[in-house]
Enzyme design. Structure first.
Site, short mmCIF file in Angstrom:
data_model
loop_
_atom_site.label_atom_id
_atom_site.label_comp_id
_atom_site.label_asym_id
_atom_site.label_seq_id
_atom_site.Cartn_x
_atom_site.Cartn_y
_atom_site.Cartn_z
N VAL A 81 0.85 -1.19 0.00
CA VAL A 81 0.00 0.00 0.00
C VAL A 81 0.88 1.24 0.00
O VAL A 81 2.09 1.18 0.19
CB VAL A 81 -0.91 0.02 1.24
CG1 VAL A 81 -1.85 -1.16 1.22
CG2 VAL A 81 -0.09 0.01 2.53
N LYS A 101 6.32 14.43 3.41
CA LYS A 101 5.31 14.46 4.45
C LYS A 101 5.77 15.36 5.59
O LYS A 101 6.81 15.12 6.19
CB LYS A 101 5.05 13.04 4.99
CG LYS A 101 4.06 13.02 6.15
CD LYS A 101 3.91 11.63 6.74
CE LYS A 101 3.06 11.67 8.00
NZ LYS A 101 2.97 10.36 8.66
#
Length: 496
Positions: free
Chosen positions: A47, A78
């Protein structure tokens, strides 16, 4: 008689296996042989993965070129996690990797901010956080400075399957031997119970002195073979299922993960350069699979690229993550839902802990006990941080959120919440991977506003304090002129 550790066998590939193989090979002397056994017939959980800043240290230790890494794993930057609907529906806060404010004295910045707020100041805590400011504008750039005022910690979003493949190339170039095959039988010493070899379906037998269990939630070596018990934490964290689906990438890539609370769980959105990773985490006691599917698919922001894939899990940890001559790394060591992006970090910290205590002339019980004690404390502090998000909520729209608010929580977490509510102080354990600023942001973001602050914050006159806060406020905005749109930064930096 103890046996020197000269042959290390890693059972399982994927992110956990290849992170382990690459770091061990980088650090250990050449007379320690490394072999990894995996089968392409066994799928991996590929994922979109979100991480926390220590992943940079791991990559740097391996000598990984950041630009190549970003390109090959379709990674993005991020800066934070956006928590939406967690306190109440319609509300949002950021948990950033930054530290709001600046060091102003003996106590944390939140004490000075709280005093000013009680006197009428209107700026939020996040107005003093450079990471938060960049998130709101969708920007990022590297800042070449040693000034802590402009510290901007970051991590990555990447495709975990591609990251495993990326590390495999590095590990094999360094000399890790990979064997393709299914493990059919595990051989043990009849007296000690130590594992001696893995017998493959092909008939090949692979002997070893130390075995690393990276077989995922199957925990083939540690739990299935050696019988290590699993400590169940589902009474605190009842989510036991997830659905994951990729979707088309958005036109503008956000530099943060989104965590969106739903009536009986939460949904993630992880932006990659080629697609978005999406999923929903939920408890089957509160939500049917069909309803979870409809919730996820009904809240996608871009077109789905596949059908949702279900994952099942049980939150908790192996009671002994090192047992006899087997060390469990990754999902075989335990599972904590990915609310705070700690899955890959737990792999990393498990490997680093093993490196610190790596056996040479034999496996010493004292080192095994120390390894297990440190692992236990680390898992528990992360567990408590995740419980905090669920427990401190004011939602009244479902039994799920009401039950989470009213449940009994671990005593250590209860003390930490009470101390913050009363004094705005944070008291952390040495093993806690989350800094004080993380606890402050989540507690305040979830609606915990302290009643009092440290008396040191009363030392400056109110006018002086407001002037100081204004200087910090303005300084945090200075680097924004150097910032690029997130996608523009990635294009320029990676050349992609």
């Amino acid at each position: 008689m103890q046996k020197p550790v000269r042959n290390v066998v890693i059972a399982g590939g994927g992110t956990a296996g290849w992170m382990t193989a690459s770091l061990l090979r980088k650090v250990l002397p050449k007379h320690v042989n490394l072999r990894l056994v995996e089968s392409e017939d066994i799928g991996i959980v590929g994922v979109g993965e979100a991480t926390i800043p220590p992943i940079q240290t791991f990559n740097q230790t391996l000598g990984i070129d950041e630009k190549a890494f970003l390109r090959e794993t379709h990674a993005t930057i991020k800066l934070a996690i956006s928590f939406e609907n967690w306190r109440v529906p319609g509300e949002r806060y950021l948990h950033t990797f930054g530290a709001p404010g600046a060091t102003l004295g003996f106590c944390g910045f939140q004490h000075y901010w709280l005093r000013a707020k009680q006197q009428g100041a209107t700026a939020s805590l996040w107005d003093y956080d450079l990471n938060a400011l960049c998130c709101e504008q969708g920007k990022f750039n590297k800042i070449n400075t040693q000034n802590p005022m402009f510290e901007m910690q970051y991590a990555y979003h990447f495709d975990s399957a591609l990251y495993g493949q990326f590390l495999r190339k590095i590990a094999e170039q360094m000399g890790v031997v990979r064997t393709e095959g299914l493990i059919e039988h595990v051989q043990q010493d009849p007296e000690s119970g130590f594992i001696t070899a893995l017998q493959l379906k092909s008939g090949e037998t692979i002997q070893g002195d130390l075995f690393i269990d990276c077989t995922g939630s199957r925990a083939l070596l540690s739990q299935r073979t050696l019988g290590v018990e699993y400590e169940d934490w589902s009474h605190w964290l009842p989510a036991d299922r997830a659905l994951a689906v990729p979707s088309a990438r958005k036109a503008n890539t956000a530099p943060y993960t989104r965590s969106i609370a739903r009536p009986s769980g939460w949904q993630w959105q992880i932006p990659l350069t080629h697609r978005n990773g999406n999923g929903i985490v939920y408890s089957s006691n509160y939500l049917s699979d069909e309803k979870a599917h409809d919730t996820l698919m009904g809240n996608l922001e871009t077109e789905a690229l596949d059908t949702p894939r279900q994952l099942r899990f049980r939150t908790g940890r192996a009671r002994e993550q090192w047992h006899k001559n087997v060390v469990a790394i990754g999902l075989s060591s335990g599972f904590l839902e990915p609310l705070e992006s700690t899955s890959i970090h737990l792999i990393q910290s498990g490997i680093v802990r093993l490196m610190k205590m790596f056996p040479n002339q034999g496996i010493e019980p004292s080192m095994v006990a120390l390894y297990n004690a440190e692992s236990k404390q680390e898992f528990e502090t992360i567990r408590d941080f995740i419980i905090l998000h669920y427990h401190v909520n004011e939602r009244d729209d479902s039994d799920f959120w009401r039950d989470m608010r009213n449940m009994a929580i671990p005593e250590r977490l209860s003390h930490k919440i009470d101390a913050f509510k009363q004094t705005s102080a944070i008291f952390n354990e040495n093993s806690d991977i989350f800094r004080d600023s993380s606890w402050v942001q989540v507690m305040m973001g979830q609606g915990l506003m302290p009643r009092d602050y440290h008396p040191v914050a009363d030392v400056p006159k109110l006018g002086t304090l407001n002037e100081t806060l204004k200087k910090v406020y303005d300084a945090k905005r200075q680097p924004l002129e150097q910032m690029l749109a997130h996608d523009e930064f990635l294009r320029r930096y990676t050349g992609a």
